[in-house]
Design a protein around this motif. Structure first.
Motif, mmCIF file in Angstrom:
data_model
loop_
_atom_site.group_PDB
_atom_site.id
_atom_site.type_symbol
_atom_site.label_atom_id
_atom_site.label_comp_id
_atom_site.label_asym_id
_atom_site.label_seq_id
_atom_site.Cartn_x
_atom_site.Cartn_y
_atom_site.Cartn_z
ATOM 1 N N VAL A 1 0.817 -1.201 -0.059
ATOM 2 C CA VAL A 1 -0.073 -0.066 0.096
ATOM 3 C C VAL A 1 0.897 1.197 0.000
ATOM 4 O O VAL A 1 1.853 1.200 1.084
ATOM 5 N N ARG A 2 0.960 2.032 -0.798
ATOM 6 C CA ARG A 2 1.775 3.159 -1.135
ATOM 7 C C ARG A 2 1.012 4.240 -0.858
ATOM 8 O O ARG A 2 -0.088 4.815 -1.398
ATOM 9 N N LEU A 3 1.731 5.118 0.086
ATOM 10 C CA LEU A 3 1.301 6.429 0.522
ATOM 11 C C LEU A 3 2.354 7.561 0.199
ATOM 12 O O LEU A 3 3.370 7.575 0.459
ATOM 13 N N ALA A 4 1.727 8.318 -0.661
ATOM 14 C CA ALA A 4 2.453 9.524 -1.182
ATOM 15 C C ALA A 4 2.077 10.897 -0.761
ATOM 16 O O ALA A 4 1.308 11.711 -1.513
ATOM 17 N N GLY A 5 2.042 11.372 0.542
ATOM 18 C CA GLY A 5 1.694 12.342 0.922
ATOM 19 C C GLY A 5 0.231 12.346 1.429
ATOM 20 O O GLY A 5 -0.558 13.532 1.392
ATOM 21 N N ASN A 6 -0.430 11.353 1.775
ATOM 22 C CA ASN A 6 -1.925 11.248 2.108
ATOM 23 C C ASN A 6 -2.024 11.375 3.595
ATOM 24 O O ASN A 6 -1.233 11.361 4.235
ATOM 25 N N ASP A 7 -3.306 11.961 3.937
ATOM 26 C CA ASP A 7 -3.656 12.380 4.966
ATOM 27 C C ASP A 7 -4.553 11.161 5.641
ATOM 28 O O ASP A 7 -5.408 10.504 5.003
ATOM 29 N N VAL A 8 -3.918 10.404 6.607
ATOM 30 C CA VAL A 8 -4.444 9.174 6.962
ATOM 31 C C VAL A 8 -4.938 9.212 8.625
ATOM 32 O O VAL A 8 -4.102 9.583 9.201
ATOM 33 N N GLN B 1 -0.948 13.387 8.642
ATOM 34 C CA GLN B 1 -1.038 14.400 7.561
ATOM 35 C C GLN B 1 0.317 14.000 6.739
ATOM 36 O O GLN B 1 1.514 13.999 7.030
ATOM 37 N N GLY B 2 0.164 14.113 5.501
ATOM 38 C CA GLY B 2 1.205 14.047 4.473
ATOM 39 C C GLY B 2 1.935 12.694 4.718
ATOM 40 O O GLY B 2 3.362 12.762 4.820
ATOM 41 N N VAL B 3 1.269 11.776 5.019
ATOM 42 C CA VAL B 3 1.971 10.342 4.968
ATOM 43 C C VAL B 3 2.798 9.858 3.829
ATOM 44 O O VAL B 3 2.216 9.740 2.668
ATOM 45 N N ARG B 4 4.058 9.566 4.037
ATOM 46 C CA ARG B 4 5.042 9.085 2.899
ATOM 47 C C ARG B 4 5.412 7.788 3.412
ATOM 48 O O ARG B 4 6.173 7.894 4.424
#
Length: 910
Positions: free
Chosen positions: A738-745, A755-758
C-alpha cells in the motif's frame, strides 16, 4: 433364251402349285369331310406318331365352311408310356385348312373344361398330362407338334402344377384357366388367365411373347426361345412365391412377403431371366436378401411400398433400380422419393466383387437401413451403423471394387451433392493424462458438393445453423455454427494423407472469423508418436469478434481441467475485438513444450471484460472474496503451455472509481501436474476507496484489520501479487504494497490523523511491515515503522516512531481531551518516542518524552520552563477481557513525571 426358259419354268411351277391347292381343297371338301369317321384310325395314327404316345379318339364329327373344315373329336384319350390313361378330353374342336393339311396339323385346337397336370421332374424335364414337353437334351416330338400348331386354346380348365425339384411345395391348383397359345412362324405367343387359391389373391394373367432363331427347326425347344413375359395380379400374396420359385437364385432374395398389386415385365433369354420390371403397391413388406460372405444382412420391413422396381442380371452382375418409389416405415414416417440404381457382383465364393449406387435424389437416412439389407459389404455396413448418415443427396454416384489381387487396395469413388448432411461422430478412446487422442469427427446440417476416391478428393461445404463435432479435440466436442463455409481438398499417396481446407469462414453466437487449415500424416521415423497419427497440423485463424466469456470453450481438451475451470469462472463476461489462433506442429506434442516442437498461440484483444482473477472456488471456505474487476481491457495470450492475460486495466467491481492498472494473470504451465496461478496488478483510486478494497478483501487478514476504520485523503496505490497453486489453493502466497505519497490518514477515530504520510506498507500472507514512513501529527514531524506479528496465536500490530509535538498541535487535537488541555497550557514544542500496539483486546500506547522545548504554565509543582528537561512516560494498556462478550474497556493508565533538579517526581495510575 435363258430368260425365256426361266419364265416358262416359273409359270409351270405356279400352275402346278395351284393345281395341288385345287386338288387339296377338293379332297378336303369332298373326300375328308364327308368321310371324317372313316379317317379316325388314320388320325389316331398321325397323332400317336406326332405326340410319341398312343392317342385314341372315340368319335369324329366334321363340318365344312368355305375353304376350311371343323372337326369335333369326342372322347379323346392320351396314354402314357406304360399304357395308362394320362389325359381324357371329352371334347376337342380342331380347325383344318389346306395349309394345315400340308403341315399334317391343325389351324386351331380348342379344348373345353380339361383338368391338366403339368409336372417338372427332378432332372428339369417338363411333362404335360404325363407327356414330356421338353428335355434338357434331345428333342420332344410332342413339344415340336404342339408348338407347331397355329393356335391352341384351353377354356374353363383346371391346371395343377407339381414341382419335383421342390418336394416340400404342395401342388399349385389354378382354376377357371383360360389359355391361348399361338405359334405364327418363328414366334410363340401365349396368354394364361387363371384364378389362384383363395389365400394367393385374385385372378391373375400371364402373357408371353417369344421368338426363336430361323435355324432352329424344332419349335419344341422352348429353352432356346427369347422374349418377354408379362404378369398382371390385381392382388397377390407374395409369401407363397418362395415356395414355388427360387427367388434366391433369380433375384438374390431369401425371403419375400408382401400383399398387394403387381404388374411385372420380364425379359427372358434362352429360358433364363435377364431382367424384370415391376409396378408394385404392396403392404406389410418383408424382404430378406441372401447374405454375402462379407456382410450382415437383416430383413427390410416396411408398412407400404409402392412404385416401380427393376431387376437385371448379366452373368455375375445384378442390378436393382427404383422409380418413383414410396416407402412408409413402421413408425409412420415416409422415405423421400428418389430414383435409385444399385448394381453388385459376387465372386464365386459369394463375396463382393464390386457394387455401385446411383440416385438422382436419395435420403441418406435410407442408406443406414439399406446397408443392413443389401450386400454392400461389412465395411460399408459398419460405417453406416456407426455414422448413421442423414440428409438428402442429389446426383449421387458411389462405386466400390474389391482388391484385384491379394495386397492390392480397394477401389472406390463417390460424388454428388448433399443437403442437410449429418454424420454421427465417434467417441474418442480413453487417453492418458495430457495425451491427445481424437475420435471420428461428425457433422450436423451441412450442405456439400463432393467428389472423392481412394486417392483423394475435394469438397465444398456450407453450413447453416448446424454443427461440427470433434471428439477429443474440445472438452465439449460439439461446435454449433450459424454459418460456416469451406473448400477442402485431400490426397492419399500410399500411407501419406494430406488435407487442405482453404477459405474457411464461420460465425456463431460466440465468435466470427476466417482462416485456413492444413493437415497431413506424420513421418513415423521423426514423430515422437512413432505413428502417422495424429499427424501434423498448420492452422491459422483470425477472429473478428468473440464472446470473451466463451474463449475457454474453444481451447483444446489437452488444456487441464483446473486451467479450464479457472478461465471459465475468471472471465465471466466481455468481448474480443480481434484474435488470432495458430497451431503448427506434430499434434502428438501439442500444445508443445518448446519452440522446437511447434507453435501454439492464441492472441485476443479483450474489452469490457468482467474479470474475477481469484474465483471463489479457489479460495478457502472462510476467506473473503477478492474484489473482481469490471470493464477490463487487455490481451489474452496462450503461447504453447503458458496462459496469460496481459496489460489489463479496468475498474473494481462495486467501486467504479477504483482502477486496476498493469494487471497480469499468468499460468506459466497449464499442462503441469501442479499448475500455478500468478496475479499481479496495481489498484489506484481515492484513499478511502483503496482502503475499502483492503478491508473487503483477504488483505484485511494480512494487515491485521488495522485499516478497517482508517480514512485517507488523496490518491492511494495498492500493489497486489498472488501466487496460487490451483490444486492446493490453501498454500496461496500473497505479496503487495500500500503506497502512501503525502496522503492524510486517520487510522482510528480515537487516534489523531497522520498528515502528508509518505511510506510503503509491504504485506504478505503472513502479515505486513512498514519499514520507514513519515507524517505530520500533533503539529510536528513523525517518523515511524512497524508491522504485524503474533502473540499467543493472535495478530498484533505494532508501530514505533519518533517525532515532535507542539503546543499548538496538542491544542488542536480532537481525539484526545488531555492533549487539548495540555496544549492550552503549553508553549513551544518537544520531541517524543511513541509505541502503539493493536491487538484483539484493543490498543496499547507507550509515550516517552523529556518535554525539552515545551513550557508548561501550570500550577506548582507542574510549572515548567521551556528549556527544562522533564522525563515523562505515559502508558495506556488494555487488559484481557474476562468475558469475551463484555465491552472493550481501558483498564490501566500510568503516568510518570520526573522533573529535573530538585523537582518532586510524580506518578499516577488509573
Amino acid at each position: 433364251m435363258m430368260l425365256t426358259l426361266a419364265s416358262r419354268v416359273a409359270l409351270g411351277l405356279a400352275m402346278a402349285a395351284w393345281a395341288l391347292l385345287i386338288v387339296a381343297w377338293v379332297a378336303l371338301q369332298h373326300w375328308i369331310v364327308p368321310r371324317a369317321e372313316a379317317w379316325r384310325p388314320a388320325l389316331e395314327a398321325v397323332a400317336t406318331r406326332a405326340l410319341g404316345v398312343r392317342v385314341t379318339v372315340g368319335a369324329i364329327e366334321a363340318a365344312a365352311s368355305g375353304g376350311a373344315a371343323m372337326l369335333t373329336l369326342r372322347d379323346v384319350r392320351l396314354h402314357d408310356m406304360r399304357g395308362h390313361e394320362a389325359l381324357h378330353l371329352p371334347r376337342v374342336q380342331a380347325a383344318l385348312s389346306v395349309a394345315s393339311l400340308w403341315r399334317l396339323g391343325f389351324d386351331q385346337l380348342v379344348i373345353d373344361g380339361p383338368t391338366l397336370e403339368v409336372r417338372r421332374l427332378a432332372d428339369g424335364r417338363l411333362q404335360v398330362a404325363g407327356l414330356e414337353l421338353a428335355s434338357t437334351g434331345g428333342d420332344s416330338p410332342a413339344a415340336d407338334w404342339f408348338f407347331g400348331q397355329r393356335e391352341f386354346a384351353l377354356r374353363a380348365g383346371e391346371l395343377r402344377w407339381i414341382d419335383e425339384q421342390r418336394p416340400d411345395a404342395p401342388p399349385l391348383v389354378l382354376t377357371a384357366v383360360d389359355l391361348v397359345v399361338r405359334n405364327p412362324g418363328l414366334r410363340h405367343e401365349f396368354r394364361l388367365d387363371a384364378t389362384p387359391p383363395a389365400d394367393w389373391g385374385e385372378r391373375l394373367s400371364v402373357r408371353g411373347r417369344f421368338a426363336r432363331s430361323f435355324w432352329q427347326t424344332h419349335p419344341g425347344r422352348w429353352r432356346e426361345w427369347s422374349g418377354e413375359l408379362f404378369v398382371l395380379a390385381p392382388r397377390l400374396d407374395a409369401r407363397h412365391w418362395g415356395v414355388y420359385v427360387d427367388t434366391a437364385a433369380l433375384w438374390g432374395v431369401r425371403d419375400l412377403r408382401a400383399t398387394g398389386a403387381l404388374r411385372l415385365w420380364a425379359d427372358v433369354r434362352r429360358a433364363q431371366w435377364r431382367s424384370a420390371t415391376a409396378d408394385v403397391q404392396w403392404s406389410h413388406v418383408h424382404v430378406a436378401w441372401v447374405p454375402s460372405a462379407q456382410a450382415r444382412v437383416e430383413p427390410l420391413q416396411v408398412v407400404h411400398l409402392g412404385g416401380r422396381l427393376g431387376w437385371e442380371r448379366d452373368g455375375d452382375s445384378t442390378v436393382w433400380t427404383t422409380q418413383g418409389l414410396t416407402i412408409t416405415t413402421g413408425d409412420g414416417s415416409d422415405w423421400p422419393r428418389g430414383d435409385v440404381r444399385f448394381e453388385y457382383a459376387l465372386k464365386p465364393d459369394g463375396s463382393l466383387r464390386h457394387w455401385a449406387l446411383s440416385s438422382d435424389r436419395l435420403d441418406l437416412g435410407v442408406i443406414q437401413r439399406l446397408a443392413r439389407v443389401l450386400p454392400l459389404g461389412e465395411d460399408i455396413n459398419h460405417w453406416a451403423e456407426q455414422t448413421q448418415p442423414s440428409g438428402v443427396a442429389e446426383g449421387l454416384v458411389m462405386r466400390w471394387s474389391a482388391p484385384s489381387m491379394p495386397g492390392a487396395p480397394e477401389r472406390w469413388e463417390a460424388r454428388g451433392r448433399v443437403h442437410g448432411l449429418s454424420l454421427r461422430a465417434g467417441a474418442a478412446p480413453r487417453a492418458a493424462p495430457g495425451e491427445a487422442v481424437f475420435g471420428r469427427p461428425g457433422l450436423e446440417g451441412v450442405d456439400a458438393e463432393f467428389a472423392l476416391d481412394e486417392r483423394g478428393g475435394r469438397a465444398t461445404l456450407a453450413l447453416r445453423r448446424g454443427a461440427l463435432v470433434f471428439p477429443g479435440v474440445f472438452d465439449d466436442p460439439r461446435l454449433a455454427f450459424d454459418e460456416l463455409s469451406a473448400e477442402a481438398r485431400w490426397s492419399v499417396e500410399g500411407s501419406a494423407i494430406t488435407l487442405d481446407v482453404s477459405r474457411l469462414s464461420f460465425a456463431n453466437a460466440d465468435a466470427a472469423g476466417s482462416g485456413s487449415v492444413r493437415w497431413r500424416t506424420a513421418d513415423p521415423e521423426r514423430s515422437a508418436a512413432r505413428d502417422r497419427f495424429p499427424g501434423r497440423m498448420t492452422l491459422d485463424m483470425r477472429l473478428t469478434r468473440a464472446d470473451g466469456a466463451r474463449v475457454v470453450r474453444y481451447l483444446p481438451a489437452t488444456v487441464g481441467a483446473d486451467t479450464r475451470r479457472y478461465l471459465q469462472t475468471a472471465i465471466r463476461a466481455g468481448h474480443v475485438s480481434s484474435a488470432t489462433f495458430r497451431i503448427d506442429g506434430d499434434l502428438w506434442d501439442f500444445p508443445f513444450a518448446n519452440a522446437q516442437q511447434g507453435t501454439f498461440e492464441v492472441r485476443a484483444q479483450l474489452r469490457d471484460v468482467a474479470l474475477d482473477y481469484a474465483p471463489r472456488h479457489l479460495l478457502p471456505a472462510d476467506s473473503p472474496p477478492w474484489p473482481a474487476l469490471e470493464r477490463v481491457a487487455g490481451e489474452l495470450l496462450i503461447e504453447r503451455r503458458s496462459l496469460q492475460i496481459l496489460r489489463a486495466a479496468g475498474s473494481v467491481a462495486g467501486q467504479p472509481a477504483l482502477r486496476a492498472l498493469q494487471a497480469e494473470v499468468v499460468i506459466p504451465d497449464y499442462m503441469a501436474e501442479e499448475p500455478q496461478l500468478q496475479v499481479k496488478g496495481l489498484i489506484r483510486g481515492a484513499g478511502d476507496d483503496a482502503l475499502n478494497f483492503v478491508a473487503a478483501s483477504p488483505l484485511r487478514d494480512f494487515t491485521g484489520g488495522v485499516l478497517d476504520t482508517a480514512r485517507a485523503s488523496g490518491a492511494l496505490d495498492v500493489v497486489l501479487e498472488l501466487h496460487m497453486p490451483l490444486n492446493h489453493t490453501d498454500q496461496t502466497r500473497v505479496r503487495g504494497q500500500v503506497r502512501l505519497a503525502g496522503n492524510d490518514v486517520q487510522i482510528r477515530p480515537d487516534i489523531p490523523p497522520l498528515q502528508g504520510v509518505r511510506g510503503v506498507l509491504d504485506f504478505t500472507e503472513q502479515g505486513f511491515e512498514v519499514a520507514q514512513a513519515s507524517a505530520r501529527v500533533l503539529g510536528g514531524e513523525l517518523r515511524f515503522n512497524g508491522g504485524m506479528g503474533r502473540r499467543d496465536g493472535a495478530a498484533v500490530v505494532r508501530f514505533q516512531g519518533q517525532g515532535t509535538a507542539s503546543a499548538a498541535g496538542l491544542a488542536a487535537s480532537r481525539e484526545w481531551d488531555w492533549a487539548r488541555w495540555l496544549g492550552a497550557h503549553a508553549q513551544g514544542a518537544a520531541r517524543y518516542a511513541l509505541g502503539l500496539a493493536f491487538g484483539p483486546d484493543g490498543m496499547d500506547l507507550q509515550l516517552d518524552t523529556d518535554l525539552r522545548g515545551l513550557g508548561l504554565a501550570l500550577p506548582a509543582p507542574l510549572a515548567k520552563p521551556a528549556d527544562a528537561a522533564w522525563r515523562v512516560q505515559v502508558a495506556l494498556e488494555t487488559r484481557p477481557r474476562p468475558d469475551p462478550a463484555a465491552a472493550l474497556t481501558r483498564d490501566r493508565l500510568r503516568l510518570s513525571v520526573e522533573p529535573a533538579g530538585d523537582g518532586v517526581p510524580l506518578r499516577a495510575e488509573y
